[in-house]
Design an enzyme around this catalytic site. Sequence first.
Site, PDB file in Angstrom:
ATOM      1  N   THR A  11       0.857  -1.043  -0.109  1.00  0.00           N
ATOM      2  CA  THR A  11      -0.031  -0.057  -0.122  1.00  0.00           C
ATOM      3  C   THR A  11       0.754   1.411  -0.063  1.00  0.00           C
ATOM      4  OG1 THR A  11       0.055  -0.133   2.240  1.00  0.00           O
ATOM      5  CG2 THR A  11      -1.905  -1.027   1.069  1.00  0.00           C
ATOM      6  N   GLY A  12       2.089   1.185   0.008  1.00  0.00           N
ATOM      7  CA  GLY A  12       2.952   2.270   0.317  1.00  0.00           C
ATOM      8  C   GLY A  12       3.400   2.866  -1.196  1.00  0.00           C
ATOM      9  N   ALA A  13       4.184   4.109  -0.962  1.00  0.00           N
ATOM     10  CA  ALA A  13       4.566   4.744  -2.379  1.00  0.00           C
ATOM     11  C   ALA A  13       5.266   3.562  -3.313  1.00  0.00           C
ATOM     12  CB  ALA A  13       5.287   5.959  -1.954  1.00  0.00           C
ATOM     13  N   VAL A  14       6.294   2.884  -2.740  1.00  0.00           N
ATOM     14  CA  VAL A  14       6.998   2.211  -3.565  1.00  0.00           C
ATOM     15  C   VAL A  14       6.197   0.742  -3.929  1.00  0.00           C
ATOM     16  CG1 VAL A  14       8.894   0.574  -3.715  1.00  0.00           C
ATOM     17  CG2 VAL A  14       9.251   2.885  -2.815  1.00  0.00           C
ATOM     18  N   SER A  40      -4.094  -1.589   7.143  1.00  0.00           N
ATOM     19  CA  SER A  40      -4.690  -1.749   5.462  1.00  0.00           C
ATOM     20  C   SER A  40      -5.410  -3.278   5.203  1.00  0.00           C
ATOM     21  CB  SER A  40      -3.393  -1.876   4.618  1.00  0.00           C
ATOM     22  OG  SER A  40      -2.886  -0.602   4.846  1.00  0.00           O
ATOM     23  N   CYS A 128      17.998   4.960  -3.092  1.00  0.00           N
ATOM     24  CA  CYS A 128      17.704   5.684  -4.564  1.00  0.00           C
ATOM     25  C   CYS A 128      18.535   6.670  -5.061  1.00  0.00           C
ATOM     26  CB  CYS A 128      16.359   6.245  -4.214  1.00  0.00           C
ATOM     27  SG  CYS A 128      16.104   7.345  -2.668  1.00  0.00           S
ATOM     28  N   SER A 158       8.942  11.648  -2.587  1.00  0.00           N
ATOM     29  CA  SER A 158       8.507  10.170  -2.431  1.00  0.00           C
ATOM     30  C   SER A 158       9.690   9.264  -1.778  1.00  0.00           C
ATOM     31  CB  SER A 158       8.605   9.780  -3.922  1.00  0.00           C
ATOM     32  OG  SER A 158       9.655   9.948  -4.660  1.00  0.00           O
ATOM     33  N   GLY A 159      10.605   9.771  -1.613  1.00  0.00           N
ATOM     34  CA  GLY A 159      11.718   9.185  -0.903  1.00  0.00           C
ATOM     35  C   GLY A 159      11.275   8.834   0.567  1.00  0.00           C
ATOM     36  N   ARG A 235      16.740  17.789   0.541  1.00  0.00           N
ATOM     37  CA  ARG A 235      15.050  17.471   0.162  1.00  0.00           C
ATOM     38  C   ARG A 235      14.477  18.814  -0.551  1.00  0.00           C
ATOM     39  NH1 ARG A 235      13.555  12.504   0.394  1.00  0.00           N
ATOM     40  NH2 ARG A 235      13.593  11.977   2.553  1.00  0.00           N
ATOM     41  N   HIS A 242      14.130  12.226  -8.263  1.00  0.00           N
ATOM     42  CA  HIS A 242      15.351  12.864  -7.789  1.00  0.00           C
ATOM     43  C   HIS A 242      16.270  13.422  -8.816  1.00  0.00           C
ATOM     44  CE1 HIS A 242      14.446  11.248  -3.840  1.00  0.00           C
ATOM     45  NE2 HIS A 242      15.426  10.327  -3.846  1.00  0.00           N
TER      46      HIS A 242
HETATM   47  P1  A2P Z   1       0.246   0.558   5.742  1.00  0.00           P
HETATM   48  O1  A2P Z   1      -0.435   1.257   4.491  1.00  0.00           O
HETATM   49  O2  A2P Z   1      -0.717  -0.407   6.235  1.00  0.00           O
HETATM   50  O3  A2P Z   1       0.808   1.457   6.684  1.00  0.00           O
HETATM   51  P2  A2P Z   1       5.517   4.387   2.711  1.00  0.00           P
HETATM   52  O4  A2P Z   1       6.704   3.926   2.257  1.00  0.00           O
HETATM   53  O5  A2P Z   1       4.717   4.991   1.415  1.00  0.00           O
HETATM   54  O6  A2P Z   1       5.308   5.163   4.033  1.00  0.00           O
HETATM   55  O7  A2P Z   1       4.828   2.937   2.707  1.00  0.00           O
HETATM   56  C1  A2P Z   1       5.052   2.138   3.704  1.00  0.00           C
HETATM   57  C2  A2P Z   1       4.403   0.480   3.626  1.00  0.00           C
HETATM   58  O8  A2P Z   1       4.923  -0.255   4.468  1.00  0.00           O
HETATM   59  C3  A2P Z   1       2.937   0.730   3.547  1.00  0.00           C
HETATM   60  O9  A2P Z   1       2.612  -0.438   2.693  1.00  0.00           O
HETATM   61  C4  A2P Z   1       2.630   0.372   5.079  1.00  0.00           C
HETATM   62  O10 A2P Z   1       1.508  -0.496   5.242  1.00  0.00           O
HETATM   63  C5  A2P Z   1       3.756  -0.885   5.217  1.00  0.00           C
HETATM   64  N1  A2P Z   1       4.119  -0.919   6.622  1.00  0.00           N
HETATM   65  C6  A2P Z   1       4.329  -0.211   7.410  1.00  0.00           C
HETATM   66  N2  A2P Z   1       4.784  -0.532   8.711  1.00  0.00           N
HETATM   67  C7  A2P Z   1       4.329  -1.928   8.893  1.00  0.00           C
HETATM   68  C8  A2P Z   1       4.331  -3.000   9.515  1.00  0.00           C
HETATM   69  N3  A2P Z   1       4.561  -2.986  10.620  1.00  0.00           N
HETATM   70  N4  A2P Z   1       3.866  -4.579   8.998  1.00  0.00           N
HETATM   71  C9  A2P Z   1       3.704  -4.400   7.650  1.00  0.00           C
HETATM   72  N5  A2P Z   1       3.595  -3.406   6.728  1.00  0.00           N
HETATM   73  C10 A2P Z   1       4.142  -2.022   7.129  1.00  0.00           C
END
Ligand code: A2P
Length: 342
Positions: A11-14, A40, A128, A158-159, A235, A242
């Site tokens: 679900t994160g940016a990457v 999530s 990156c 984004s980083g 930044r 970048h």
């Molecule tokens: P979630 O969306 O449920 O918080 P970003 O780099 O964009 O901040 O994204 C971080 C990613 O890592 C997201 O998908 C986030 O899920 C996930 N994440 C963060 N903490 C945990 C954790 N303890 N266990 C599993 N996934 C995690």
Amino acid sequence: AHPNVAIVGATGAVGVELIRCLEERNFPLSRLKLLASPRSAGKQMSFRGQPLTVDALDDASFDEVDLAFFSAGSGTSKAYAPKAVAAGAVVVDNSSAFRMDPACPLVVPEVNADSLAAHRGVVANPNCVAIIAAVPIAPLAQAFGLKRVQMATYQAASGAGAAAMEELRASTEAALRDASYEPRVLPHPYAFNLFSHNAEVDLETGYNGEEEKVIAECRRILDRPELPVGVTCIRVPVLRAHAIAMTLEFDRPVSPDEARAVLAKAPGVRIVDDRAANHFPMPSEAQGQGDVLVGRIRQDLSDPSGRSLALFVAGDQLLKGAALNAVQIAERLFAQATAAVA
Ligand code: A2P
């Protein structure tokens, strides 16, 4: 049979870009599992037009998984990557957790794909800036012999993750309305501002953690443990690409045309160097594409010996700086034949 694949941090940016890269590059896989934090769990995403439900990461997440991409922070990688390997998966880890571990190759496929063979379950995807810098530096180093690297970075939101990108948008909107905005993700006002990289600063040396990573990882990727590298990481209020100003000192005098000829043939590089039009690499043109843009190729006038060149480069932090590089590593590990055909 094709591998079963998991994405930790889907679900994160990457994570979102990992899903897209697997789709766009037609990565051959049997099943895709999307994993994130319990926050999530149940969220709907899609892959190749099919809906997929996000699961909360737990100890059983890697049953029958052959390849796991991790992009959920260093702590999650340290805790769960060994479990994934124990379950039989190969891990491609986007965090910094294993990048300096000699057992884990640190790979930019255009530069050091040969180091992949020695992996023992975990392959590290570099920082990156280190990736985007190494893509043009490596072929120049090979052609002319590299003595020294000096860089200044212009790093996108984004980083620091999806929340930092949102902070850039929201704080800019607030600034345009003359409304106040309290920074939540980054330590300083982001709209119409820039600041020294938010990684922790070493009080002795004055270098921050990002700069330390860039130096150590460039040396490791280029296989030059003693290479003199200096960097200042900043930044800037850009969403996802970048840029880096770099000065490279070589073993012998090198003309811009010689460098251009090498870069024109370098994989992963696109030259954007139109002096007449004053058109050089920009984040707005780097974003959304896999190549690293390289331009402003010119003599460094501070070195009268003619052995130093100045360059300006830009690359998509989420693609070549993270998700795309990780998928290219996975292609080398699992799908070499398919990738060669595509
Ligand atoms: P979630 O969306 O449920 O918080 P970003 O780099 O964009 O901040 O994204 C971080 C990613 O890592 C997201 O998908 C986030 O899920 C996930 N994440 C963060 N903490 C945990 C954790 N303890 N266990 C599993 N996934 C995690």
